[in-house]
Motif scaffolding. Structure first.
Motif, mmCIF file in Angstrom:
data_model
loop_
_atom_site.group_PDB
_atom_site.id
_atom_site.type_symbol
_atom_site.label_atom_id
_atom_site.label_comp_id
_atom_site.label_asym_id
_atom_site.label_seq_id
_atom_site.Cartn_x
_atom_site.Cartn_y
_atom_site.Cartn_z
ATOM 1 N N LYS A 110 5.797 -0.020 9.742
ATOM 2 C CA LYS A 110 7.201 -0.678 9.890
ATOM 3 C C LYS A 110 7.565 -0.992 8.561
ATOM 4 C CE LYS A 110 5.735 -3.486 13.269
ATOM 5 N NZ LYS A 110 5.573 -4.472 14.046
ATOM 6 N N ARG A 111 8.712 -0.435 8.012
ATOM 7 C CA ARG A 111 9.340 -0.641 6.829
ATOM 8 C C ARG A 111 10.679 -0.762 7.100
ATOM 9 N NH1 ARG A 111 4.643 -1.542 5.701
ATOM 10 N NH2 ARG A 111 3.644 -1.042 3.786
ATOM 11 N N LYS A 112 11.552 -1.560 6.338
ATOM 12 C CA LYS A 112 12.829 -1.501 6.081
ATOM 13 C C LYS A 112 13.406 -0.330 5.368
ATOM 14 C CE LYS A 112 13.841 -6.380 6.599
ATOM 15 N NZ LYS A 112 14.061 -7.593 5.978
ATOM 16 N N PRO A 113 14.434 0.437 5.575
ATOM 17 C CA PRO A 113 14.731 1.480 4.902
ATOM 18 C C PRO A 113 14.928 1.314 3.530
ATOM 19 C CG PRO A 113 16.271 1.330 6.818
ATOM 20 C CD PRO A 113 15.476 0.268 6.704
ATOM 21 N N GLY A 114 14.415 2.031 2.234
ATOM 22 C CA GLY A 114 14.799 1.994 1.073
ATOM 23 C C GLY A 114 16.293 1.482 0.727
ATOM 24 N N THR A 115 17.149 1.940 1.420
ATOM 25 C CA THR A 115 18.588 1.730 1.048
ATOM 26 C C THR A 115 18.815 0.325 1.224
ATOM 27 O OG1 THR A 115 19.227 2.088 3.381
ATOM 28 C CG2 THR A 115 19.309 3.888 2.038
ATOM 29 N N GLN A 140 3.634 7.677 3.933
ATOM 30 C CA GLN A 140 4.019 7.056 5.148
ATOM 31 C C GLN A 140 3.163 6.923 6.317
ATOM 32 O OE1 GLN A 140 7.705 8.981 6.384
ATOM 33 N NE2 GLN A 140 8.692 8.563 4.443
ATOM 34 N N GLY A 141 1.979 7.546 6.344
ATOM 35 C CA GLY A 141 0.960 7.523 7.088
ATOM 36 C C GLY A 141 -0.375 6.520 6.882
ATOM 37 N N ARG A 142 -0.288 6.289 5.639
ATOM 38 C CA ARG A 142 -1.450 5.297 5.236
ATOM 39 C C ARG A 142 -1.291 3.864 5.949
ATOM 40 N NH1 ARG A 142 -3.090 1.371 2.940
ATOM 41 N NH2 ARG A 142 -1.079 0.542 2.853
ATOM 42 N N ARG A 143 -2.472 3.388 6.347
ATOM 43 C CA ARG A 143 -2.449 2.064 6.694
ATOM 44 C C ARG A 143 -3.769 1.332 6.272
ATOM 45 N NH1 ARG A 143 1.608 3.645 7.455
ATOM 46 N NH2 ARG A 143 2.864 3.856 9.516
ATOM 47 N N SER A 144 -3.683 0.135 6.255
ATOM 48 C CA SER A 144 -4.937 -0.616 6.199
ATOM 49 C C SER A 144 -6.077 -0.389 7.358
ATOM 50 C CB SER A 144 -4.723 -2.183 5.639
ATOM 51 O OG SER A 144 -4.051 -2.168 4.522
ATOM 52 N N ILE A 145 -7.064 -0.060 7.189
ATOM 53 C CA ILE A 145 -7.923 0.219 7.998
ATOM 54 C C ILE A 145 -9.246 -0.675 7.914
ATOM 55 C CG2 ILE A 145 -9.563 1.812 9.265
ATOM 56 C CD1 ILE A 145 -6.517 2.414 9.607
ATOM 57 N N GLY A 146 -9.188 -1.846 8.535
ATOM 58 C CA GLY A 146 -10.127 -2.843 8.407
ATOM 59 C C GLY A 146 -11.402 -2.485 9.252
#
Length: 193
Positions: A180-185, A11-17
């Motif tokens: 930001k993500r919509k919940p998996g549900t 959940q903490g990983r992001r694209s770091i450009g």
């Protein structure tokens, strides 16, 4: 030292450009690749290889970007053309390490190429998560040049081999964006008996 949980890493990983122009130790890059090769793969084919470019070795990638761009720049004047081609070469130098992740599909009759590509993509995800867990920033880049025949030629790839991405790696030089993500549900359908 407190280790983050797997869920926190995911959940903490992001694209770091944007990364620092600071070398990344070879053993740390090897650690990322070792994590990558543990991705699931149907029939145990291990359909991947990695081309690591550092220092002036990145110029191979930069020149391929320039050669591909040159095909569409005939209308530019000499100075404009040179400036644009230099900008293309510079793309390869946006990070101290660039790893080309390549799918090498098996030619066994029972193997589906789509599954080989999925395995190579899973390997890239392992690599990205391991980079994040080790304090590195990384971004997975593709785009039309990645699939161009001149890129395959520059990297010495065979006819059946496919680039699945260029992973730019370095020490972060930017704030981690908020995820930001919509919940998996909301993305799940259950068929229950």
């Amino acid at each position: 030292m407190i280790m983050a949980s797997l869920e926190e890493i995911i959940q903490g990983r992001r694209s770091i450009g944007k990364v620092k122009d600071e070398p990344v130790p070879k053993d740390l890059i090897e650690k990322l690749i070792e994590a990558a090769v543990w991705a699931p793969n149907h029939h145990g084919t291990e359909p991947w290889k990695f081309i690591v470019m550092t220092g002036e070795g990145r110029r191979v990638l930069g020149q391929a970007y320039a050669d591909i761009a040159a095909e569409t720049l005939q209308e530019l004047s000499g100075e404009e053309r040179v400036a644009r081609l230099e900008k293309e070469v510079a793309k390869a130098f946006r990070a101290p390490v660039v790893i080309a992740a390549v799918c090498v599909p098996s030619d066994l009759p029972r193997v589906n190429v789509s599954e080989e590509l999925a395995a190579a993509h899973a390997a890239v995800q392992n690599l990205l998560l391991t980079a994040h867990a080790n304090g590195l920033g990384a971004v997975w880049r593709t785009g039309d040049p990645a699939y161009h025949p001149k890129m395959k030629l520059a990297l010495g790839l065979g006819d059946r081999e496919q680039i699945v991405g260029f992973i730019y790696v370095g020490y972060p030089d930017m704030q981690l964006p908020i995820g930001k993500r919509k919940p998996g549900t909301v993305k799940t359908v259950w068929f229950e008996g």
